[in-house]
Design a protein around this motif. Structure first.
Motif, mmCIF file in Angstrom:
data_model
loop_
_atom_site.group_PDB
_atom_site.id
_atom_site.type_symbol
_atom_site.label_atom_id
_atom_site.label_comp_id
_atom_site.label_asym_id
_atom_site.label_seq_id
_atom_site.Cartn_x
_atom_site.Cartn_y
_atom_site.Cartn_z
ATOM 1 N N ASN A 105 0.903 -1.080 0.012
ATOM 2 C CA ASN A 105 -0.020 -0.005 -0.068
ATOM 3 C C ASN A 105 0.971 1.173 -0.103
ATOM 4 O O ASN A 105 0.373 2.331 0.324
ATOM 5 C CB ASN A 105 -1.116 0.001 1.122
ATOM 6 N N ARG A 106 2.065 1.159 -0.460
ATOM 7 C CA ARG A 106 2.986 2.262 -0.317
ATOM 8 C C ARG A 106 2.425 3.460 -1.139
ATOM 9 O O ARG A 106 2.471 4.464 -0.970
ATOM 10 C CB ARG A 106 4.330 1.749 -0.785
ATOM 11 N N ASP A 107 1.937 3.112 -2.340
ATOM 12 C CA ASP A 107 1.631 4.111 -3.195
ATOM 13 C C ASP A 107 -0.161 4.320 -3.453
ATOM 14 O O ASP A 107 -0.596 4.645 -4.354
ATOM 15 C CB ASP A 107 2.031 4.164 -4.499
ATOM 16 N N ALA A 108 -0.720 3.695 -2.268
ATOM 17 C CA ALA A 108 -1.978 3.621 -2.374
ATOM 18 C C ALA A 108 -2.706 5.123 -2.363
ATOM 19 O O ALA A 108 -2.010 6.158 -1.832
ATOM 20 C CB ALA A 108 -2.614 2.951 -1.079
ATOM 21 N N ALA A 109 -3.982 5.184 -2.888
ATOM 22 C CA ALA A 109 -4.576 6.516 -3.035
ATOM 23 C C ALA A 109 -4.786 7.111 -1.721
ATOM 24 O O ALA A 109 -4.822 8.284 -1.471
ATOM 25 C CB ALA A 109 -5.983 6.423 -3.646
ATOM 26 N N GLU A 110 -5.050 6.243 -0.835
ATOM 27 C CA GLU A 110 -5.380 6.836 0.894
ATOM 28 C C GLU A 110 -4.078 7.410 1.368
ATOM 29 O O GLU A 110 -3.066 7.000 1.703
ATOM 30 C CB GLU A 110 -5.844 5.706 1.486
ATOM 31 N N PRO A 111 -4.143 8.629 1.852
ATOM 32 C CA PRO A 111 -2.829 9.393 2.486
ATOM 33 C C PRO A 111 -2.831 9.020 3.806
ATOM 34 O O PRO A 111 -3.696 8.093 4.338
ATOM 35 C CB PRO A 111 -3.189 10.574 2.292
ATOM 36 N N ILE A 112 -1.599 9.114 4.481
ATOM 37 C CA ILE A 112 -1.285 8.825 5.701
ATOM 38 C C ILE A 112 -2.086 9.555 6.618
ATOM 39 O O ILE A 112 -2.131 11.002 6.472
ATOM 40 C CB ILE A 112 0.182 8.962 6.208
ATOM 41 N N ASP A 113 -2.679 9.071 7.424
ATOM 42 C CA ASP A 113 -3.524 9.887 8.518
ATOM 43 C C ASP A 113 -2.324 10.955 9.428
ATOM 44 O O ASP A 113 -1.667 10.213 10.115
ATOM 45 C CB ASP A 113 -4.240 8.801 9.547
ATOM 46 N N VAL A 114 -2.392 12.065 9.151
ATOM 47 C CA VAL A 114 -1.353 13.238 9.736
ATOM 48 C C VAL A 114 -1.661 13.074 11.448
ATOM 49 O O VAL A 114 -0.639 13.154 11.946
ATOM 50 C CB VAL A 114 -1.937 14.457 9.305
ATOM 51 N N LYS A 115 -2.898 13.002 11.608
ATOM 52 C CA LYS A 115 -3.238 13.027 13.082
ATOM 53 C C LYS A 115 -2.514 11.779 13.891
ATOM 54 O O LYS A 115 -2.015 11.995 14.729
ATOM 55 C CB LYS A 115 -4.584 12.962 13.482
ATOM 56 N N GLU A 116 -2.687 10.521 13.283
ATOM 57 C CA GLU A 116 -1.984 9.389 13.716
ATOM 58 C C GLU A 116 -0.453 9.558 13.580
ATOM 59 O O GLU A 116 0.292 9.052 14.696
ATOM 60 C CB GLU A 116 -2.579 8.098 12.803
ATOM 61 N N LEU A 117 -0.047 9.870 12.680
ATOM 62 C CA LEU A 117 1.420 10.101 12.347
ATOM 63 C C LEU A 117 1.861 11.056 13.200
ATOM 64 O O LEU A 117 3.156 10.847 14.035
ATOM 65 C CB LEU A 117 1.594 10.633 10.980
ATOM 66 N N THR A 118 1.378 12.208 13.766
ATOM 67 C CA THR A 118 1.718 13.031 14.799
ATOM 68 C C THR A 118 1.733 12.544 15.873
ATOM 69 O O THR A 118 2.755 12.607 16.786
ATOM 70 C CB THR A 118 0.738 14.397 14.832
ATOM 71 N N ASP A 119 1.002 11.615 16.180
ATOM 72 C CA ASP A 119 1.141 10.688 17.721
ATOM 73 C C ASP A 119 2.059 10.003 17.807
ATOM 74 O O ASP A 119 3.022 9.805 18.645
ATOM 75 C CB ASP A 119 -0.322 9.940 17.707
ATOM 76 N N PHE A 120 2.524 9.144 16.523
ATOM 77 C CA PHE A 120 3.729 8.484 16.340
ATOM 78 C C PHE A 120 5.128 9.193 16.474
ATOM 79 O O PHE A 120 6.109 8.740 17.171
ATOM 80 C CB PHE A 120 3.722 7.279 15.131
ATOM 81 N N VAL A 121 5.076 10.543 16.185
ATOM 82 C CA VAL A 121 6.121 11.288 15.983
ATOM 83 C C VAL A 121 6.377 11.780 17.563
ATOM 84 O O VAL A 121 7.485 11.758 17.959
ATOM 85 C CB VAL A 121 5.873 12.480 14.982
#
Length: 170
Positions: A105-121
């Protein structure tokens, strides 16, 4: 409270790269600025480097996040990084598909959830003791006269002046 001043040794490109990646993670965490897939990759790199530098007798410099997790699991509770295992495992599981070039799913149309990514950061920054919620973290950037940045982390000031010694610049 007294602060120490530490200069990053630019002769070691890995230290310089990781310092820049930590700054990118801090900027993303505070402002949302950055490419999500790049942030995921930097997150993994920062955690891997933190583990290899913090526990040099337990990890090799070329260990990946997966091999770090496997080594901690293999040693068990006696491993000095055992307390990090759940967080490292979560970060690995979250980031695995986003970092691999062959991920389905690396190039999947669905973008990374920025809120979830912010929590992982945030979780990554907490592991490496760079959590920006602490008053001891301060970022400063200067573009005029060349690339310059500094940040204070746990009362240690890290500065980069674009490779120009302050004495030479005066």
């Amino acid at each position: 409270m007294m602060s120490e001043i530490g200069q990053l040794e630019l002769e070691d490109p890995r230290k310089h790269r990781v310092a820049c990646e930590i700054i990118d993670l801090l900027v993303f965490y505070k402002t949302g600025v950055g490419q999500p897939r790049d942030i995921v990759t930097k997150m993994r790199s920062v955690v891997e480097t933190y583990c290899t530098f913090t526990y040099p007798g337990f990890f090799d410099s070329d260990d990946t996040l997966l091999s770090i997790i496997e080594k901690i699991r293999g040693t068990g509770e006696q491993h000095p990084a055992c307390a990090l295992l759940d967080e490292l495992d979560d970060i690995h599981n979250y980031s695995w598909d986003h970092c691999r070039d062959d991920a389905p799913n690396r190039d999947a149309a669905e973008p990374i959830d920025v809120k979830e990514l912010t929590d992982f950061v945030r979780r990554t920054l907490k592991i490496v003791k760079a959590i920006p919620d602490q008053p001891s973290v301060n970022l400063q950037f200067e573009a005029a006269g060349g690339p310059r940045w500094s940040f204070t982390l746990n009362n240690v000031l890290y500065e980069y002046n674009g490779g120009i010694d302050e004495e030479q610049n005066q």
